[in-house]
Write an enzyme that holds these catalytic residues in place. Structure first.
Site, PDB file in Angstrom:
ATOM      1  CG  HIS A 214     -48.086   1.926  35.640  1.00 44.29           C
ATOM      2  ND1 HIS A 214     -47.243   1.657  34.593  1.00 44.29           N
ATOM      3  CD2 HIS A 214     -49.274   2.280  35.090  1.00 44.29           C
ATOM      4  CE1 HIS A 214     -47.884   1.835  33.459  1.00 44.29           C
ATOM      5  NE2 HIS A 214     -49.122   2.227  33.726  1.00 44.29           N
TER       6      HIS A 214
ATOM      7  CG  HIS B 254     -54.265   3.268  33.067  1.00 44.54           C
ATOM      8  ND1 HIS B 254     -53.776   2.796  34.252  1.00 44.54           N
ATOM      9  CD2 HIS B 254     -53.214   3.259  32.218  1.00 44.54           C
ATOM     10  CE1 HIS B 254     -52.492   2.511  34.133  1.00 44.54           C
ATOM     11  NE2 HIS B 254     -52.128   2.785  32.895  1.00 44.54           N
ATOM     12  CD  GLU B 255     -53.528   4.198  28.115  1.00 45.91           C
ATOM     13  OE1 GLU B 255     -52.584   5.015  28.112  1.00 45.91           O
ATOM     14  OE2 GLU B 255     -53.362   2.980  28.250  1.00 45.91           O
TER      15      GLU B 255
ATOM     16  CG  HIS C   9     -50.507   7.022  31.932  1.00 45.29           C
ATOM     17  ND1 HIS C   9     -49.685   6.986  33.040  1.00 45.29           N
ATOM     18  CD2 HIS C   9     -50.799   5.733  31.647  1.00 45.29           C
ATOM     19  CE1 HIS C   9     -49.496   5.720  33.405  1.00 45.29           C
ATOM     20  NE2 HIS C   9     -50.171   4.945  32.586  1.00 45.29           N
TER      21      HIS C   9
END
Ligand code: NAG
Ligand code: NAG
Ligand code: NAG
Ligand code: NAG
Length: 682
Positions: free
Chosen positions: A305, A226-227, A230
């Site tokens: 998101h 997820h990070e 990003h």
């Protein structure tokens, strides 16, 4: 301690030493292949010990090793998906002149106009979200006289070869971790190339979470993914830098910045409105053509998101409910295609089940509670989470804007966890079975007649219950209740089970969706390959020369081997299921402990068996021949370091991913905050 003291005396030298060490450790997996997969080089930078309350070095090292293991897995995965135009030559990051330079020449008539005239005496070098960037990764800098040649202060570093993205990693107890104890990790992108593609970023893991057993390895991998996504481009700050490249990657020299990446629809919903994303979401919902765009969570102007009413289970939603319920979905990958910086390999995308084929009105605040979609629930009480792995209770959260869904219940509701089952000998009136192959079904089965005074049977509302399932064809399956035979479960119908009153409801479009063989189960999520769930033991048998076995003989031999194994382990036969021997004489058996099976845990028995097989091979006599085991190995476990307790402690764990806006967008990864349900936004 000696090391710490040295570090304080000479922080930079020891840091470079560490970087060198970790570069060597991590270097192997990023070697460039001709496919131009994105080269991600990871650098762990150890924080100088600062906080006395949290200092144990062993803890930090343990946390760091968990983070690095997760990073290895995550970068390998990203590299199989994203390709880029490789950085030519070694990657060198730029320095920020406003940091190293105190003043510049201001007279336009002098030859060194606008060049650095005075160094900032306090310049400490460059950093990215607190991670110090080594000079070796940075361009040099000079100070210029009013006329003439510059004085070189620091030459260019050698840079990093075969690298497109430098990922700095810290495991620390930062003030952010301290102030927001629920933050597990956060990240930022720190430098872009001339086409605005991210070149470097940092992930900070809050140390106390990495040393806590409540996060499994798979959870850390999913959080890292997820990070990393990003920092590579999926963030509100970076959306507006996306490029429009209509042509192929090789000709992407002159892509222009996209005019419109996000927009609002007529109801004010924020959308990511680029072409691949819109097509991919339309395909997912079963809508012909394209949609206006894919809804983003309402987080102000810098939403980073997916809207969770439409994207439950996507790795890029703000709420993350455990690794086994998260997917790297095709719409998220489409976003990377639309960034213009990457070429995307979709073959590893994991389908989202949520909302699949639900049509254009799916997930609207106005329709989620009118009963038109069974992904949302309206009544109170217990049912099944939509993936049917867990029992759930009908509830909402701030990202659902009043819509409600069956959310995994606090703990003990995971049908796939054997240890949630009843103790041996306990009454089991509903015939539940907890097992890796069990799923949640709405049912009101009972083996007891519940009678009112009059003798008429009391009707019980169906609720979520755990039963075994097995796929028969694509989309069809059979079920088994404690003590019952396998019963075909026709999706969309309710069935009766011999020996039970009441009904079991067979969900439609949720189980056995992949095109697997008839004996397959619904493929369990990746993270189920943990040692406490299912063991397969593979024993190679040294074949007696000139001896070949038919199918029936192999079945008989499998039983003989199993009997020898049971004797060797000093255990009961009840742990072992489906023994088989392949034509190349490999023996496999699944191990799990059904309710009522007496003895140690599966993990203990497994360990005992492995040890004794290492010491002394198994020998069995069958017909005229002698078969000897030559090796044994665990087939299904992916991570031997993960202790069984780590898995047991992961119960009802919920996480929330938040974005906090920093220089280029700072992403935080945190446990769900206990907030009230917000009012609906439309
Ligand atoms: C990109 O633009 C430059 C300058 O405008 C031009 O020289 C070059 O040929 C263009 N490249 C492509 C692939 O169109
Ligand atoms: C795409 O990914 C799959 C699975 O990782 C791999 O087998 C395949 O070779 C990849 N395709 C390309 C073009 O890289
Ligand atoms: C729910 O609302 C949608 C949109 O207004 C409508 O099309 C649908 O028929 C409704 N369903 C029910 C069961 O009322
Ligand atoms: C099970 O539920 C069905 C439907 O709600 C109901 O008709 C039936 O009486 C229930 N049976 C039992 C045994 O509770």
């Amino acid at each position: 301690m000696k090391n710490n003291k040295n570090k304080n005396d000479c922080p930079l030298a020891s840091l470079i030493h560490l970087l060198h060490f970790f570069a060597v450790v991590l270097g192997g997996e990023t070697s460039r292949l001709p496919t131009e997969k994105v080269g991600i080089q990871t650098y762990y930078t150890r924080d100088p010990v600062s906080n006395e309350a949290w200092a144990p070095e062993a803890d930090e090292m343990r946390g760091a090793s968990r983070a690095l293991a997760a990073l290895r897995e995550t970068t390998r995965r990203i590299q199989s998906i994203l390709a880029v135009i490789p950085v030519r030559g070694p990657l060198l990051l730029s320095r920020d002149p406003t940091r190293y330079c105190h003043a510049i020449w201001g007279d336009p008539d002098t030859p060194n106009y606008h060049r650095c005239s005075l160094l900032n005496p306090g310049y400490q070098g460059e950093s990215c979200l607190g991670a110090k960037i080594p000079d070796a990764h940075l361009r040099g800098y000079s100070v210029w006289p009013e006329h003439g040649l510059p004085q070189l202060i620091q030459p260019d570093g050698p840079g990093v070869q075969n690298t497109d993205f430098l990922l700095y990693v810290r495991v620390a107890h930062t003030s952010k971790c301290h102030k927001e104890p629920s933050v597990i990790a956060y990240a930022a992108c720190c430098q872009l190339d001339s086409k605005d593609r991210p070149l470097a970023g940092t992930i900070v893991y809050c140390a106390q979470h990495l040393t806590s057993p409540s996060l499994s390895h798979s959870d850390i991998v999913m959080g890292t993914l997820h990070e990393l996504l990003h920092t590579l481009g999926f963030s509100g700050e970076l959306f507006k830098k996306w490029r429009d490249c209509s042509s192929e990657l090789s000709a992407r020299e002159n892509c222009s910045t996209r005019k419109q990446v996000t927009r609002r629809d007529e109801w004010g919903q924020l959308l990511l409105s680029t072409p691949a994303v819109s097509h991919s979401l339309a395909k997912h919902l079963g809508v012909p053509g394209a949609l206006l765009g894919a809804p983003l969570e309402e987080e102000g102007s810098l939403s980073s998101h997916w809207e969770s009413r439409l994207f439950q289970g996507s790795v890029m939603t703000a709420t993350f409910e455990g690794a086994q319920r998260s997917r790297l979905d095709p719409v998220t990958l489409a976003a990377f295609e639309d960034s213009g910086w990457y070429q995307v390999n979709y073959s590893t995308a994991e389908q989202l089940l949520w909302g699949q084929g639900s049509g254009v009105g799916f997930g609207l605040v106005s329709t989620c509670s009118n009963g038109s979609s069974d992904f949302f629930c309206t009544r109170s009480g217990l049912g099944c989470h939509y993936l049917h792995l867990d029992k759930g209770s009908c509830s909402s959260d701030p990202t659902l804007e009043g819509c409600r869904m069956y959310k995994p219940s606090a703990s003990g509701g995971e049908c796939w966890k054997v240890e949630n089952g009843l103790l041996a000998g306990a009454e089991n009136p509903h015939g539940e079975i907890y097992h890796p192959y069990s799923r949640c079904f709405l049912a009101n089965l009972t083996s007891q007649v519940l009678s009112k005074d009059k003798g008429s049977q009391l009707s019980v509302t169906p609720t979520g219950r755990c039963y075994l399932h097995q796929c028969t064809h694509k989309g069809t399956y059979k079920v088994q209740v404690e003590g019952s035979p396998w019963i075909p479960c026709l999706p969309g119908t309710a069935i009766q089970i011999p020996g039970y009153y009441g009904l079991l409801y067979c969900p439609q479009g949720r189980l056995c969706l992949s095109n697997q063989g008839t004996s397959a189960i619904t493929s369990p999520p990746r993270s189920f390959s943990t040692p406490n769930l299912l063991f397969q033991l593979s024993l190679g048998l040294t074949e007696t020369p000139g001896y070949s076995l038919g199918k029936e003989q192999r079945e008989e031999l499998a039983e003989v081997v199993l009997q020898a194994l049971v004797t060797r382990g000093g255990s009961s036969r009840c742990y072992f299921h489906s023994p088989a021997i392949t034509s190349s004489l490999v023996f496999t058996v699944s191990m799990w402990k059904p309710p009522g099976c007496q003895g140690p845990s599966v993990a203990t028995l497994y360990r005992t068996l492995t040890l004794t097989l290492q010491e002394k091979p198994l020998q069995v006599h069958y017909e005229e021949a002698i078969f000897t085991t030559e090796y044994s190995k665990l087939l299904t476990s992916s991570d031997h370091n993960l202790s069984v307790t780590d898995q047991l402690l992961l119960t009802g764990f919920c996480l929330l991913l938040l974005i906090l806006v920093g220089a280029l967008g700072t992403m935080a990864y945190q446990k769900r905050a206990t907030r009230q349900v917000g009012p609906s936004t439309t």
